[in-house]
Design a protein around this motif. Structure first.
Motif, PDB file in Angstrom:
ATOM      1  N   UNK A 202       0.854  -1.086   0.173  1.00  0.00           N
ATOM      2  CA  UNK A 202      -0.034  -0.044  -0.217  1.00  0.00           C
ATOM      3  C   UNK A 202       0.946   1.273  -0.074  1.00  0.00           C
ATOM      4  N   UNK A 203       0.617   2.101  -0.898  1.00  0.00           N
ATOM      5  CA  UNK A 203       1.549   3.201  -1.037  1.00  0.00           C
ATOM      6  C   UNK A 203       0.929   4.642  -1.023  1.00  0.00           C
ATOM      7  N   UNK A 204      -0.315   4.627  -1.109  1.00  0.00           N
ATOM      8  CA  UNK A 204      -1.205   5.749  -1.271  1.00  0.00           C
ATOM      9  C   UNK A 204      -2.416   5.371  -0.299  1.00  0.00           C
ATOM     10  N   UNK A 205      -2.740   6.878   0.202  1.00  0.00           N
ATOM     11  CA  UNK A 205      -3.678   7.185   1.113  1.00  0.00           C
ATOM     12  C   UNK A 205      -5.284   6.592   0.740  1.00  0.00           C
ATOM     13  N   UNK A 206      -5.482   6.314  -0.553  1.00  0.00           N
ATOM     14  CA  UNK A 206      -6.806   6.018  -1.346  1.00  0.00           C
ATOM     15  C   UNK A 206      -6.977   4.284  -0.847  1.00  0.00           C
ATOM     16  N   UNK A 207      -5.684   3.947  -1.053  1.00  0.00           N
ATOM     17  CA  UNK A 207      -5.512   2.511  -0.795  1.00  0.00           C
ATOM     18  C   UNK A 207      -5.743   2.146   0.622  1.00  0.00           C
ATOM     19  N   UNK A 208      -5.254   2.785   1.388  1.00  0.00           N
ATOM     20  CA  UNK A 208      -5.262   2.582   2.825  1.00  0.00           C
ATOM     21  C   UNK A 208      -6.628   2.825   3.225  1.00  0.00           C
ATOM     22  N   UNK A 209      -7.421   3.849   2.979  1.00  0.00           N
ATOM     23  CA  UNK A 209      -8.830   4.055   3.077  1.00  0.00           C
ATOM     24  C   UNK A 209      -9.577   2.844   2.810  1.00  0.00           C
ATOM     25  N   UNK A 210      -9.360   2.499   1.577  1.00  0.00           N
ATOM     26  CA  UNK A 210     -10.164   1.213   1.125  1.00  0.00           C
ATOM     27  C   UNK A 210     -10.194   0.053   2.071  1.00  0.00           C
ATOM     28  N   UNK A 211      -8.863  -0.232   2.194  1.00  0.00           N
ATOM     29  CA  UNK A 211      -8.600  -1.440   3.214  1.00  0.00           C
ATOM     30  C   UNK A 211      -9.444  -1.103   4.581  1.00  0.00           C
ATOM     31  N   UNK A 212      -9.229   0.231   5.132  1.00  0.00           N
ATOM     32  CA  UNK A 212      -9.918   0.483   6.325  1.00  0.00           C
ATOM     33  C   UNK A 212     -11.327   0.172   6.514  1.00  0.00           C
ATOM     34  N   UNK A 213     -11.855   0.898   5.259  1.00  0.00           N
ATOM     35  CA  UNK A 213     -13.339   0.477   5.009  1.00  0.00           C
ATOM     36  C   UNK A 213     -13.919  -0.734   4.924  1.00  0.00           C
ATOM     37  N   UNK A 214     -13.267  -1.640   4.398  1.00  0.00           N
ATOM     38  CA  UNK A 214     -13.358  -2.930   4.102  1.00  0.00           C
ATOM     39  C   UNK A 214     -13.568  -3.710   5.331  1.00  0.00           C
TER      40      UNK A 214
ATOM     41  N   UNK B 181     -16.651  -2.470  19.511  1.00  0.00           N
ATOM     42  CA  UNK B 181     -16.122  -1.034  19.834  1.00  0.00           C
ATOM     43  C   UNK B 181     -14.560  -0.964  19.816  1.00  0.00           C
ATOM     44  N   UNK B 182     -13.902  -1.800  20.505  1.00  0.00           N
ATOM     45  CA  UNK B 182     -12.476  -1.794  20.795  1.00  0.00           C
ATOM     46  C   UNK B 182     -11.671  -1.810  19.452  1.00  0.00           C
ATOM     47  N   UNK B 183     -12.256  -2.765  18.826  1.00  0.00           N
ATOM     48  CA  UNK B 183     -11.453  -3.080  17.394  1.00  0.00           C
ATOM     49  C   UNK B 183     -11.595  -1.886  16.501  1.00  0.00           C
ATOM     50  N   UNK B 184     -12.852  -1.350  16.449  1.00  0.00           N
ATOM     51  CA  UNK B 184     -13.185  -0.349  15.597  1.00  0.00           C
ATOM     52  C   UNK B 184     -12.390   0.671  15.916  1.00  0.00           C
ATOM     53  N   UNK B 185     -12.038   0.982  17.120  1.00  0.00           N
ATOM     54  CA  UNK B 185     -11.229   2.225  17.604  1.00  0.00           C
ATOM     55  C   UNK B 185      -9.718   2.110  17.011  1.00  0.00           C
ATOM     56  N   UNK B 186      -9.198   0.869  17.061  1.00  0.00           N
ATOM     57  CA  UNK B 186      -7.884   0.392  16.410  1.00  0.00           C
ATOM     58  C   UNK B 186      -8.035   0.668  15.029  1.00  0.00           C
ATOM     59  N   UNK B 187      -8.967   0.072  14.290  1.00  0.00           N
ATOM     60  CA  UNK B 187      -9.074   0.455  12.700  1.00  0.00           C
ATOM     61  C   UNK B 187      -9.033   1.660  12.501  1.00  0.00           C
ATOM     62  N   UNK B 188      -9.906   2.478  13.064  1.00  0.00           N
ATOM     63  CA  UNK B 188      -9.908   3.867  12.728  1.00  0.00           C
ATOM     64  C   UNK B 188      -8.642   4.728  12.878  1.00  0.00           C
ATOM     65  N   UNK B 189      -7.977   4.174  14.138  1.00  0.00           N
ATOM     66  CA  UNK B 189      -6.769   4.768  14.195  1.00  0.00           C
ATOM     67  C   UNK B 189      -5.313   4.247  13.519  1.00  0.00           C
ATOM     68  N   UNK B 190      -5.821   3.099  12.897  1.00  0.00           N
ATOM     69  CA  UNK B 190      -4.738   2.566  12.015  1.00  0.00           C
ATOM     70  C   UNK B 190      -4.019   3.444  10.811  1.00  0.00           C
ATOM     71  N   UNK B 191      -2.740   3.177  10.637  1.00  0.00           N
ATOM     72  CA  UNK B 191      -2.184   3.856   9.643  1.00  0.00           C
ATOM     73  C   UNK B 191      -1.570   3.022   8.250  1.00  0.00           C
TER      74      UNK B 191
END
Length: 226
Positions: free
Chosen positions: A176-188, A197-207
């Motif tokens: 993954x080299x761009x923010x768009x791809x990272x956002x795609x993975x995050x949304x999936x 809830x706890x895992x959701x917070x980790x996913x939302x904070x993931x980079x």
């Protein structure tokens, strides 16, 4: 002494059977032996007391090889529907699979089974444990195409499913080299596991969203659902 020897022999035999490669066909017949390889279209086994056999994925539910489980999944290929094997990484409320990167069948068999896949997201209905339709991904390429990698194995791709909550989806988390791809993975991932809830917070904070992180998140999610 004879009793102890009998107990030892029993557990030794049981261990050997459990460690042995095997294939479960669609009719639930089990073939035991030594699996020589797979190209994700077919699996090649040297069966006990039988000749070597190559079985296509459409005829197999799953197989166990070198400590790993593989299941047969249906993929859309244009107007056709074809089956491929995927390696089980995690199984539970959410299933995580990988495709490619493994050992192919021996050189003598390679012409019959090697391929060059190209994967894209399509539509379909999800399957479970290789026993359902498992649509959602299209794979192009034929068995006689040149291999994608020098070793003959296709590049590793990852797929996720939550049975009953949409089709099998590719998770493009490699390189993954761009923010768009990272956002795609995050949304999936949020779609599949955002109800914890706890895992959701980790996913939302993931980079990063690399394969190691995703595997750990799926494990964590499934552990909360037991």
């Amino acid at each position: 002494m004879k009793f102890l020897f009998s107990i030892f022999l029993f557990f030794f035999t049981l261990n050997q059977l459990s460690a042995q490669d095997f294939i479960v066909k669609n009719n639930d017949d089990v073939i035991r032996g030594t699996i020589k390889g797979t190209d994700y279209f077919s699996v090649f086994i040297s069966a006990n007391d039988e000749a070597d056999v190559i079985l296509p994925a459409k005829d197999v539910k799953n197989f166990f090889w070198n400590g790993n489980s593989f299941v047969s999944k249906g993929f859309a290929n244009g107007r056709n529907f074809e089956y491929r094997f995927v390696k089980v990484i995690e199984m539970g409320t959410v299933n995580l699979y990988s495709f490619g990167g493994g050992t192919l069948v021996p050189e003598a068999k390679e012409k019959k089974v090697r391929f060059r896949p190209s994967v894209g997201i399509g539509t379909g209905t999800g399957g479970y444990g290789g026993m359902g339709m498992g649509g959602g991904i299209s794979i192009g390429g034929g068995r006689n195409s040149a291999p994608e990698r020098p070793a003959g194995a296709p590049a590793v791709r990852y797929f996720i499913e939550k049975p009953g909550a949409g089709p099998l989806q590719e998770v493009p988390m490699k390189a993954i080299t761009d923010d768009a791809k990272k956002l795609e993975v995050k949304n999936i991932l949020l779609q599949k596991m955002g109800d914890q809830p706890d895992l959701k917070a980790k996913l939302e904070a993931g980079t990063e969203f690399n394969s190691r992180d995703v595997v750990e998140w799926v494990k964590e999610y499934n552990a909360t659902k037991k």
